[in-house]
Design a protein around this motif. Structure first.
Motif, short mmCIF file in Angstrom:
data_model
loop_
_atom_site.label_atom_id
_atom_site.label_comp_id
_atom_site.label_asym_id
_atom_site.label_seq_id
_atom_site.Cartn_x
_atom_site.Cartn_y
_atom_site.Cartn_z
N SER A 183 4.26 -46.99 -24.02
CA SER A 183 3.36 -45.88 -24.28
C SER A 183 4.02 -44.90 -25.25
O SER A 183 5.25 -44.81 -25.34
N ILE A 184 3.16 -44.19 -25.97
CA ILE A 184 3.63 -43.32 -27.06
C ILE A 184 2.96 -41.95 -26.93
O ILE A 184 1.78 -41.88 -26.60
N LEU A 185 3.73 -40.91 -27.22
CA LEU A 185 3.11 -39.60 -27.40
C LEU A 185 3.49 -39.07 -28.78
O LEU A 185 4.56 -39.40 -29.32
N VAL A 186 2.60 -38.27 -29.35
CA VAL A 186 2.86 -37.62 -30.63
C VAL A 186 2.58 -36.13 -30.45
O VAL A 186 1.52 -35.74 -29.94
N THR A 187 3.53 -35.31 -30.85
CA THR A 187 3.38 -33.86 -30.67
C THR A 187 2.62 -33.25 -31.85
O THR A 187 2.37 -33.91 -32.85
N ARG A 188 2.33 -31.99 -31.72
CA ARG A 188 1.83 -31.24 -32.87
C ARG A 188 2.97 -31.11 -33.88
O ARG A 188 4.14 -31.34 -33.52
N PRO A 189 2.69 -30.72 -35.13
CA PRO A 189 3.77 -30.55 -36.10
C PRO A 189 4.76 -29.47 -35.63
O PRO A 189 4.35 -28.45 -35.06
N LEU A 190 6.04 -29.72 -35.86
CA LEU A 190 7.09 -28.79 -35.43
C LEU A 190 7.48 -27.88 -36.60
O LEU A 190 7.50 -28.32 -37.75
N ARG B 13 9.10 -47.50 -22.70
CA ARG B 13 8.70 -48.78 -22.10
C ARG B 13 8.53 -48.57 -20.61
O ARG B 13 9.13 -47.66 -20.03
N GLY B 14 7.79 -49.45 -19.97
CA GLY B 14 7.65 -49.36 -18.51
C GLY B 14 6.19 -49.21 -18.15
O GLY B 14 5.34 -49.07 -19.01
N GLY B 15 5.91 -49.24 -16.87
CA GLY B 15 4.52 -49.17 -16.44
C GLY B 15 3.97 -50.57 -16.27
O GLY B 15 4.21 -51.45 -17.11
N ILE B 16 3.26 -50.79 -15.19
CA ILE B 16 2.80 -52.14 -14.88
C ILE B 16 1.29 -52.18 -14.71
O ILE B 16 0.60 -53.04 -15.26
N PHE B 17 0.79 -51.21 -13.97
CA PHE B 17 -0.63 -51.27 -13.62
C PHE B 17 -1.44 -50.42 -14.59
O PHE B 17 -0.96 -49.40 -15.10
N GLU B 18 -2.69 -50.84 -14.81
CA GLU B 18 -3.49 -50.16 -15.82
C GLU B 18 -4.64 -49.36 -15.24
O GLU B 18 -5.64 -49.14 -15.93
N THR B 19 -4.50 -48.93 -14.01
CA THR B 19 -5.54 -48.06 -13.46
C THR B 19 -5.40 -46.69 -14.15
O THR B 19 -4.31 -46.34 -14.62
N PRO B 20 -6.47 -45.88 -14.19
CA PRO B 20 -6.35 -44.57 -14.83
C PRO B 20 -5.23 -43.74 -14.23
O PRO B 20 -4.49 -43.06 -14.94
N GLU B 21 -5.04 -43.82 -12.89
CA GLU B 21 -3.99 -43.02 -12.25
C GLU B 21 -2.61 -43.51 -12.69
O GLU B 21 -1.72 -42.71 -12.99
N ALA B 22 -2.45 -44.85 -12.72
CA ALA B 22 -1.14 -45.39 -13.10
C ALA B 22 -0.83 -45.05 -14.56
O ALA B 22 0.31 -44.72 -14.91
N LEU B 23 -1.85 -45.08 -15.41
CA LEU B 23 -1.64 -44.75 -16.83
C LEU B 23 -1.25 -43.29 -16.97
O LEU B 23 -0.38 -42.93 -17.76
N LYS B 24 -1.91 -42.45 -16.19
CA LYS B 24 -1.61 -41.01 -16.23
C LYS B 24 -0.15 -40.79 -15.81
O LYS B 24 0.59 -40.04 -16.44
N ARG B 25 0.26 -41.49 -14.73
CA ARG B 25 1.64 -41.34 -14.24
C ARG B 25 2.63 -41.80 -15.32
O ARG B 25 3.66 -41.18 -15.54
#
Ligand SMILES: Cc1cc2nc3c(=O)[nH]c(=O)nc-3n(C[C@H](O)[C@H](O)[C@H](O)COP(=O)(O)OP(=O)(O)OC[C@H]3O[C@@H](n4cnc5c(N)ncnc54)[C@H](O)[C@@H]3O)c2cc1C
Length: 440
Positions: free
Chosen positions: A267-274, A313-325
């Motif tokens: 999973s990836i996050l992208v911030t606002r410009p710094l 990397r990581g995470g196994i289950f694709e339920t909305p709750e698991a994705l949020k976690r």
């Protein structure tokens, strides 16, 4: 694995989609058609093969369950870097010998060059940056390993790796409380992955190949000397077929794929410009692409528009709750590693699947026991460069211009089935637990 995208919508919600410009919609396959070659999957692999085939005048179609670049090719971190295996070089040398491992290293460099040449000659606005990649030691003992590792890489493969002390790394704008020093390799660069795959698809279309969107292949069967690939509203017959669905492959289409791949989430996050102040407060001003030394690694880079991309990397289950976690874990890691940015907002967050297999190396070649069927898959999380070159090479194999042995032997072992494949996710759960302990 399962139905392609059954749990996911048409968009990944990625920063790449927000900045790629218009994405052309290809038509759905309706009715029956015949081609010389049918390719399943419109990512770097399938499209690179199609490019090679169409350039040689072969009639070729590419079928995708969603659209061009919907899979990993349109949602990755954009690191065009070494890849295609989870095994280290000494391990490969033990199995294949030094010469073959050198061939594999040279192949990875050729793969990065191929992407660079494509971007330049097609004039793709791919926001390219970074000269090479830097690995950051997350523990002092990992830093101690860098000097012998650099010496090994340089003396055996001539890579030009350089070790930077913690202070030297900080002077170069690579600073963080968890970084105990760095090793830089000058190969590779960063790019906008979706713009690259869209440009590739444009070239494929221009050469006359057909791309069908919304056309998931649900089954495949032999009919005389052809294979028939069945989709919801039609079918394609072709004597030669390429399986290029990678982590998004549909289990059982064809049956050979069942139980051979292990899709893993990233999973990836992208911030606002710094701002300038925020960058110097953290001590991170470098535009080099970077990864830490954890087995469950983090990968990150400051992009030309000054947004920060941070992947986990990581995470196994694709339920909305698991994705949020999973996203919250990624964000917590980001704040721990870059504390000065703890209040910097995440503007985009998304995830995708990478494919692993039992051999822990990618496979490119003919599928055993399936006449006329080829596969190229399992790049182990680093396929921007490798999928591009492997796709081109497997296109050459289909044409009869390239023999499997022309590729490094490392890529020649068809993936074996996992024992008790239904338990693959449980293996992963165990592996993540173990890696988490090892990474401490
Ligand atoms: C979050 C994330 C970050 C990553 N970061 C990097 C990185 O920074 N650097 C790097 O080198 N690699 C990275 N990777 C890996 C890299 O993106 C992949 O290795 C590469 O894109 C694989 O390309 P591909 O063409 O083989 O597969 P994909 O791009 O996944 O394409 C497969 C396509 O096949 C289609 N498909 C599958 N089955 C069927 C079917 N039955 N019928 C029709 N269509 C089907 C899917 O819809 C999909 O579009 C990352 C991956 C992810 C998910």
């Amino acid at each position: 694995m399962g139905q392609v995208g059954e749990k996911e919508g048409m968009t990944a919600g990625s920063y790449w989609e927000a900045t790629a410009g218009a994405i052309k919609e290809d038509r759905q396959l309706v009715g029956d058609a015949r081609f010389d070659v049918a390719i399943i999957g419109a990512g770097y692999t399938g499209l690179s093969a199609a490019l090679k085939l169409a350039a040689c005048g072969v009639s070729v179609c590419v079928l995708d369950a969603r659209r061009v670049g919907w899979g990993a090719s349109g949602r990755n971190g954009g690191f065009c870097c070494f890849g295609g295996t989870k095994r280290n070089y000494p391990d490969l040398v033990r199995q294949y010998g030094l010469d073959e491992t050198r061939r594999f290293v040279a192949y990875q460099c050729e793969a990065m060059d191929l992407v660079g040449e494509r971007l330049a000659s097609w004039d793709v606005d791919a926001a390219r940056h970074s000269r090479g990649e830097v690995y950051l030691a997350h523990r002092p003992k990992d830093f101690e390993g860098f000097a012998p590792e650099a010496e090994y890489l340089n003396s055996n493969f001539g890579l030009g790796a350089r070790v930077l002390s913690r202070e030297e790394a900080a002077r170069r704008g690579l600073s963080g409380p968890e970084f105990h020093g760095a090793m830089h390799v000058p190969q590779g660069f960063a790019l906008h992955p979706l713009r690259y795959v869209l440009a590739l698809a444009g070239k494929v279309r221009n050469l006359g190949a057909r791309i069908f969107a919304h056309s998931e292949v649900t089954s495949m069967k032999r009919e005389g000397s052809d294979w028939r690939l069945v989709t919801r509203l039609g079918s394609v017959r072709a004597p030669r077929v390429l399986l290029a669905g990678n982590a998004y492959s549909r289990e059982g289409a064809p049956a050979w794929l069942s139980g051979r791949l292990l899709p893993v989430m990233s999973s990836i996050l992208v911030t606002r410009p710094l701002s300038d102040d925020e960058l110097s407060e953290q001590g991170w001003t470098s535009g080099l692409m970077a990864a830490d030394t954890r087995t469950l690694l983090h990968y990150f880079r400051l992009m030309p528009d000054r947004r920060f991309l941070f992947g986990t990397r990581g995470g196994i289950f694709e339920t909305p709750e698991a994705l949020k976690r999973m996203q919250m874990r990624g964000r917590a890691d980001f704040e721990r590693m870059f504390p000065a940015w703890a209040n910097v907002e995440t503007e985009y967050a998304w995830h995708g699947h990478v494919a692993l297999n039992r051999n822990r190396t990618a496979f490119t070649g003919p599928v055993p026991g399936m006449d006329g069927v080829f596969a190229s898959l399992a790049y182990h999380g680093s396929g921007v460069a490798m999928a591009s070159l492997c796709g081109e090479k497997v296109g050459g194999m289909i044409l009869g211009q390239v023999k499997p042995q022309d590729l490094p032997l490392v890529l020649g072992s068809a993936p074996r089935k996992f024992p008790l494949p239904a338990l693959r996710q449980l293996y992963l759960l165990g592996a993540y637990g173990w890696y988490g302990i090892r990474d401490r």
